[in-house]
Design a protein around this motif. Structure first.
Motif, short mmCIF file in Angstrom:
data_model
loop_
_atom_site.label_atom_id
_atom_site.label_comp_id
_atom_site.label_asym_id
_atom_site.label_seq_id
_atom_site.Cartn_x
_atom_site.Cartn_y
_atom_site.Cartn_z
N VAL A 62 8.16 -19.94 22.15
CA VAL A 62 7.60 -18.97 21.09
C VAL A 62 8.78 -18.14 20.48
O VAL A 62 8.59 -17.22 19.68
N LYS A 63 9.97 -18.54 20.82
CA LYS A 63 11.33 -17.62 20.37
C LYS A 63 11.33 -17.83 18.76
O LYS A 63 11.04 -18.98 18.10
N GLY A 64 11.59 -16.68 18.40
CA GLY A 64 11.54 -16.63 16.74
C GLY A 64 10.42 -16.13 16.15
O GLY A 64 10.30 -15.78 15.09
N MET B 164 3.13 -11.12 17.87
CA MET B 164 2.88 -12.75 17.71
C MET B 164 2.70 -12.86 16.18
O MET B 164 1.73 -12.59 15.63
N ASN B 165 3.54 -13.58 15.91
CA ASN B 165 3.90 -14.04 14.24
C ASN B 165 3.55 -15.55 14.11
O ASN B 165 4.00 -16.14 15.01
N SER B 166 3.45 -15.86 13.03
CA SER B 166 3.17 -17.36 12.88
C SER B 166 2.37 -18.09 13.87
O SER B 166 2.73 -19.01 14.38
N LEU B 167 1.20 -17.63 14.22
CA LEU B 167 0.29 -18.04 15.40
C LEU B 167 -0.01 -19.37 15.05
O LEU B 167 -0.59 -19.77 13.85
N LYS B 168 0.04 -20.29 16.06
CA LYS B 168 -0.35 -21.83 16.06
C LYS B 168 -1.84 -21.83 16.91
O LYS B 168 -1.81 -21.03 17.94
N PRO B 169 -2.30 -22.86 16.85
CA PRO B 169 -3.81 -23.03 17.66
C PRO B 169 -3.37 -23.12 19.12
O PRO B 169 -4.21 -22.68 19.93
N GLU B 170 -2.15 -23.71 19.37
CA GLU B 170 -1.79 -23.91 20.77
C GLU B 170 -1.46 -22.76 21.42
O GLU B 170 -1.19 -22.66 22.67
N ALA B 171 -1.36 -21.65 20.75
CA ALA B 171 -1.06 -20.29 21.35
C ALA B 171 -2.62 -19.61 21.96
O ALA B 171 -2.47 -18.67 22.60
N SER B 172 -3.63 -20.28 21.51
CA SER B 172 -4.91 -20.23 22.00
C SER B 172 -4.72 -19.98 23.68
O SER B 172 -4.38 -20.84 24.29
N ALA B 173 -5.24 -18.86 24.19
CA ALA B 173 -5.27 -18.60 25.58
C ALA B 173 -5.56 -17.20 26.08
O ALA B 173 -5.86 -16.53 25.11
N VAL B 174 -5.63 -16.98 27.28
CA VAL B 174 -5.86 -15.66 27.92
C VAL B 174 -4.48 -15.13 28.17
O VAL B 174 -3.58 -15.82 28.78
N TYR B 175 -4.16 -14.00 27.47
CA TYR B 175 -2.87 -13.51 27.47
C TYR B 175 -2.88 -12.10 28.77
O TYR B 175 -3.71 -11.57 28.79
N TYR B 176 -1.93 -12.37 29.61
CA TYR B 176 -2.00 -11.32 30.82
C TYR B 176 -0.55 -10.38 30.58
O TYR B 176 0.65 -10.96 30.58
N CYS B 177 -0.68 -9.33 30.99
CA CYS B 177 0.56 -8.57 31.11
C CYS B 177 0.61 -8.15 32.66
O CYS B 177 -0.40 -8.17 33.55
N ALA B 178 1.85 -8.17 32.96
CA ALA B 178 2.09 -7.85 34.49
C ALA B 178 3.68 -7.02 34.64
O ALA B 178 4.37 -6.95 33.76
N TRP C 274 -0.79 -7.20 37.91
CA TRP C 274 -1.62 -7.89 36.68
C TRP C 274 -2.56 -7.19 36.07
O TRP C 274 -3.31 -6.49 36.79
N GLY C 275 -2.73 -7.34 34.82
CA GLY C 275 -3.72 -6.73 34.03
C GLY C 275 -5.10 -7.90 33.95
O GLY C 275 -5.01 -8.81 34.62
N GLN C 276 -6.08 -7.53 33.53
CA GLN C 276 -7.23 -8.31 33.43
C GLN C 276 -7.35 -9.60 32.66
O GLN C 276 -8.11 -10.43 32.52
N GLY C 277 -6.17 -9.30 31.40
CA GLY C 277 -6.21 -10.25 30.39
C GLY C 277 -6.84 -10.17 29.14
O GLY C 277 -8.01 -9.46 29.23
N THR C 278 -6.13 -10.72 28.17
CA THR C 278 -6.98 -10.47 26.71
C THR C 278 -7.24 -11.94 26.19
O THR C 278 -6.21 -12.58 26.01
N GLN C 279 -8.30 -12.12 25.58
CA GLN C 279 -8.25 -13.37 24.62
C GLN C 279 -7.59 -13.50 23.50
O GLN C 279 -7.93 -12.59 22.74
N VAL C 280 -6.83 -14.57 23.26
CA VAL C 280 -6.41 -14.65 21.78
C VAL C 280 -6.88 -16.26 21.53
O VAL C 280 -6.60 -17.12 22.13
N THR C 281 -7.45 -16.35 20.48
CA THR C 281 -7.80 -17.53 19.93
C THR C 281 -7.49 -17.71 18.47
O THR C 281 -7.72 -16.87 17.43
N VAL C 282 -6.59 -18.94 18.18
CA VAL C 282 -6.27 -19.08 16.92
C VAL C 282 -6.83 -20.34 16.28
O VAL C 282 -6.86 -21.58 16.91
N SER C 283 -7.47 -20.22 15.38
CA SER C 283 -8.32 -21.51 14.79
C SER C 283 -7.32 -22.30 13.69
O SER C 283 -6.50 -21.67 12.96
N SER C 284 -7.79 -23.39 13.63
CA SER C 284 -6.69 -24.41 12.72
C SER C 284 -7.34 -24.05 11.32
O SER C 284 -8.54 -23.82 10.99
#
Length: 123
Positions: A62-64, A81-95, A113-123
């Motif tokens: 994800v660099k850049g 998060m910029n220029s998001l791609k569908p493969e970035a879809s996931a639950v994101y956790y803070c730690a 750890w946090g409980q997580g937040t869902q990120v979904t990127v559609s194509s």
């Protein structure tokens, strides 16, 4: 001990941007290295980015496009998060990692750890 609450996730289209926030409460925020991880269904939780007082690390994948920052006065860490791609879809956790050296990339180095937040990127 510290409590972590993520926010900012959602459904976006490929190419869009999203900023995640993680608010911390409890012991001195500035003493923690803060990290972001993500986990897609059927995969291991993987490192995304981390930030300490002196060090910033971002995963090569994800660099850049992704950037991590923190506001110690607000006890909050961000993941832009910029220029998001569908493969970035996931639950994101803070730690949070208590008084570690640098910005570790291993899950085992993080204490809270946090409980997580869902990120979904559609194509």
């Amino acid at each position: 001990q510290v409590q972590l609450v993520e926010s900012g996730g959602g459904l976006v289209q490929a190419g869009d941007s999203l900023r995640l926030s993680c608010a911390a409460s409890g012991r001195s925020f500035s003493d923690y290295t803060m990290g972001w991880f993500r986990q897609a269904p059927g995969t291991d939780r993987e490192f995304v980015a981390a930030i300490s007082w002196t060090t910033v690390k971002v995963a090569d994948s994800v660099k850049g496009r992704f950037a991590v920052s923190r506001d110690n006065a607000k006890s909050t860490v961000y993941l832009q998060m910029n220029s998001l791609k569908p493969e970035a879809s996931a639950v994101y956790y803070c730690a949070a990692a208590w008084r570690v050296v640098g910005a570790p990339m291993a899950r085992g180095d993080y204490n809270y750890w946090g409980q997580g937040t869902q990120v979904t990127v559609s194509s």
